[in-house]
Enzyme design. Structure first.
Site, short mmCIF file in Angstrom:
data_model
loop_
_atom_site.label_atom_id
_atom_site.label_comp_id
_atom_site.label_asym_id
_atom_site.label_seq_id
_atom_site.Cartn_x
_atom_site.Cartn_y
_atom_site.Cartn_z
N GLU A 39 0.76 -1.27 -0.18
CA GLU A 39 0.08 0.18 0.14
C GLU A 39 0.74 1.24 -0.03
OE1 GLU A 39 -0.76 -2.48 1.78
OE2 GLU A 39 -2.91 -3.21 0.97
N HIS A 97 -12.14 -4.46 9.19
CA HIS A 97 -12.45 -4.13 7.72
C HIS A 97 -13.91 -3.44 8.00
CE1 HIS A 97 -9.56 -7.06 6.99
NE2 HIS A 97 -9.80 -7.20 5.86
#
Ligand SMILES: Cc1ncc(C[n+]2csc(CCOP(=O)(O)OP(=O)(O)O)c2C)c(N)n1
Lengths: 346, 332
Positions: free
Chosen positions: A79, A148
């Site tokens: 990322e 999440h």
């Protein structure tokens, strides 16, 4: 589910026919049309090309077939590198659209986003622009648990130099993504995981919604409800229920949090005298506090009651269904809050 | 077998004693049956969120944990059921967690992706790829500071090899000689991303050389091979000689999770790996060495199925958490 965009009927001059599309399809259309129009636009992220033909939520589906894997690039799980490269690529003349699978992973990419993307132009005295879009999805409601399910819009809003977009309908999703891609600044484009399958009418062809323009999803007289993402849909449900007892909610979707259309919110509060702000993100230091502060600064004398926040509990999102439901603001919470505001002020 | 890591390791090739191997077989079968049941429950809509099966990879967790003491730490990934069972976790409490019950390991707050058993020094499954790497090294730092003699193992996937945190933690663990073994479960894919194109330099074990630590590649379908290599690296860590990489070549036989389109890998590739099913390989070896009969193995399997049945019954009979639990456990 057919969303409010039916009611909304956006009709820009160049729009063609409207079709019923899902939020995911609307985003896909925006990407496809912008990639066709502008060869400097490219897409990169984890699993955006190979997985199921395009992305775990299907937003990039078919793009690799049309544009090739040069412009629709699958990446390793890196990322920080993905966002860092996107900043550099943007500064050098591309318009990268980066997909981060879940907003929760932005923790790994905060450095290039916050210290590079958001600040380069300012630090260099306006000599560079960073036209990058960071697309990601947030939100709870599916039992994805604490790592999440977060709603992190407030993190990004706090950083000068970033723009922040939160569409709640398919039509808004398309029109705002087009504007985000054309914008010459870094834009954090936040989708909601429960919205991908929702359907609404979306204009075909060239269709852009300017950043910084709120939308009144439902007009009303008694309480202004400013909602983000799923909470727009829940506010509309609350409005239906309350209409039966004569309480009319005015539901406003700011659509972009930076820039914020504060004029639209203030005008509404001046009409209704009451404000509820609702988002899934935790209440404490959430974006709702910002909206309340601005309304207090700009329209204090018009308020008939203290503004309320109907937002997420100050807790990581739990897995178990009963707990997750309790952690999130629900339609019933909005109904109760609106009733209390109206009766309390009566 | 050694990668380009510096101190060459003399890997011993003695077989494991019969009782350890039978125990390994029992654990691998338990993991397999647990995972199959979790997938069934997921498909039946009884399990929320996501579940990431460990099917095909059982020899890695079990082989490594065979080399550990109860006081040693492990950290896990989003694919954490196998690691928990291999570390001695309770399948009842695991199943209850998957079903979001109050009797689950985390009282229903974590679910499949956050299975943890701190009593067994299992630092939790993790929803962030690479998230457990630093946690294990940190546990190793505590072990070193407090002179407990414990070591730590971090399990992670080939996808995590490309996370920046691995570089920073590897470097730190090497300069501080931390007692940690970095176990990469190379199951060849990170979702749709093939290890073959995401990992520069070809052999991931070679990366260890950059930190001056051993990098060992092992057949991750062979539990004995994994256990032997792990025993060496764990012993090395315990002697205070620092970290190492263990790269286990393995394969997930099914999708990344239940909704995987599986469009990114060739069918015959999966069949080739399935032909080396780690459970069957070990079973055949046990029979060939006269350590067990086919009937013994069938009995072990039946026992595992019964344990999972019991776990599901326990979970289903357990109540969900009550709403007054929502705001507990945030602060100590
Ligand atoms: C930081 C981060 N990025 C992306 C993801 C989404 N994601 C979950 S699992 C996964 C693949 C992981 O692959 P690997 O590390 O090889 O482990 P495997 O699933 O193969 O066991 C990805 C991309 C995530 N959970 N965390």
């Amino acid at each position: 589910m057919v969303t409010t965009s039916e009611r909304q009927a956006p009709a820009p001059a160049s729009a063609g026919d409207e079709r019923l599309l899902t939020y995911a399809q609307a985003l896909n259309e925006a990407l496809r049309e912008e990639m066709r129009r502008d060869p400097t636009v490219f897409v990169m992220g984890e699993d955006v090309a190979a997985w199921g033909g395009g992305g775990v939520f299907g937003v990039t589906r078919g793009l690799a077939d049309e544009f090739g894997t040069e412009r629709v690039r699958d990446t390793p799980i890196s990322e920080e590198a993905i966002v860092a490269l996107a900043v550099g690529a943007a500064a050098a003349g591309s318009r990268p659209v980066v997909e981060l699978m879940y907003v929760d992973f932005v923790g790994l990419a905060m450095e290039p986003l916050v210290n590079q993307a958001a600040k380069l132009r300012y630090m260099f005295g306006g000599k560079v622009s960073v036209p990058l879009v960071l697309r990601t999805q947030q939100g709870a409601g599916r039992g994805n648990a604490a790592q999440h399910s977060q709603s992190l819009e407030a993190w990004f809003c706090h950083v000068p130099g970033l723009k922040v977009v939160t569409p709640s309908t398919p039509a808004d999703a398309k029109g705002l993504l087009v504007s985000a891609i054309r914008d010459n600044n870094p834009v954090v484009f936040l989708e909601h995981k429960l919205l991908y399958g929702t359907r609404g009418y979306v204009p075909a062809g060239e269709y852009a919604i300017p950043l910084g323009v709120a939308d009144i999803k439902r007009p009303g007289r008694h309480v202004t409800v400013v909602g983000i993402h799923m909470m727009v849909l829940k506010a509309l449900q609350a409005a239906e229920q309350l209409a039966e007892e004569g309480i009319e909610l005015e539901v406003i979707d700011p659509r972009t949090l930076v820039p914020l259309d504060e004029a639209a919110i203030v005008a509404s509060v001046k009409k209704t005298g009451r404000l509820i702000v609702t988002h899934e993100a935790v209440t404490r230091a959430g974006y709702g506090a910002e909206i309340v502060a601005r309304v207090v600064e700009l329209a204090f004398d018009y308020l008939d009651a203290p503004p309320l926040r109907v937002c997420g509990k100050n807790v990581p999102v739990p897995y178990s269904a009963v707990l997750e439901e309790a952690a999130l603001p629900q339609v019933a919470d909005l109904v109760a809050a609106a009733r209390a505001l109206v009766r309390g002020a009566a | 077998m050694d990668g380009a890591g510096q101190p060459a390791l003399a890997l011993d090739d003695r077989g494991l004693p019969a009782d350890r191997l039978l125990e390994a077989y029992r654990q691998m079968v338990t993991i397999r049956r647990f995972e199959e049941r979790a997938l069934d429950l997921y498909r039946a809509g009884e399990l929320r969120g996501s579940t990431h099966p460990y099917i095909g990879m059982e020899a890695v967790a079990v082989g490594v944990c065979l080399a550990l003491e109860p006081g040693d730490y492990i950290s896990s990934t989003h694919r954490g059921h196998g690691h928990t069972i291999a570390k001695g976790g309770d399948v009842r409490r695991m199943m209850a967690e998957l079903l979001g019950r109050a009797t689950g390991y985390s009282g229903g707050k974590g679910g499949s992706m956050h299975i943890a058993d701190l009593d067994r020094k299992m630092l939790g499954a993790n929803g962030i790829v690479g998230g457990g790497i630093g946690l294990a090294a940190g546990a190793a730092l505590t072990a070193k500071l407090q002179r407990t003699g414990a070591i730590a193992v971090s399990f992670f996937g080939d996808g995590a090899l490309n996370q920046g945190v691995l570089h920073e933690v590897s470097n730190l663990a090497a300069i501080w000689s931390l007692p940690v073994v970095f176990v990469c479960e190379n199951n060849q894919y990170a979702m749709s991303a093939a290890a073959a194109w995401t990992i520069a330099g070809g052999d991931p074990a070679k990366r260890a050389a950059g930190y001056g630590i051993p990098g060992v590649t092992v057949d991750g379908m062979d539990v004995e091979a994994v256990a032997r290599a792990a025993r060496q690296l764990v012993a090395r860590a315990r002697r205070g000689e620092g970290p190492s990489y263990l790269i286990a070549s393995t394969y997930r036989f099914v999708g990344h999770h239940a909704g995987d389109p599986l469009n990114y890998r060739p069918k015959d590739e999966a069949e080739r790996w399935r032909a080396r099913d780690p459970i069957r390989l070990l079973g055949e070896r046990l029979v060939a060495r006269g350590m067990a009969t086919a009937d013994d193995l069938a009995a072990i399997d039946a026992e595992a199925v019964a344990r999972i049945d019991d776990a599901v019954a326990f979970a289903k009979a357990s109540p969900p958490p009550t709403v007054d639990q929502l705001l507990t456990d945030i602060y100590a």
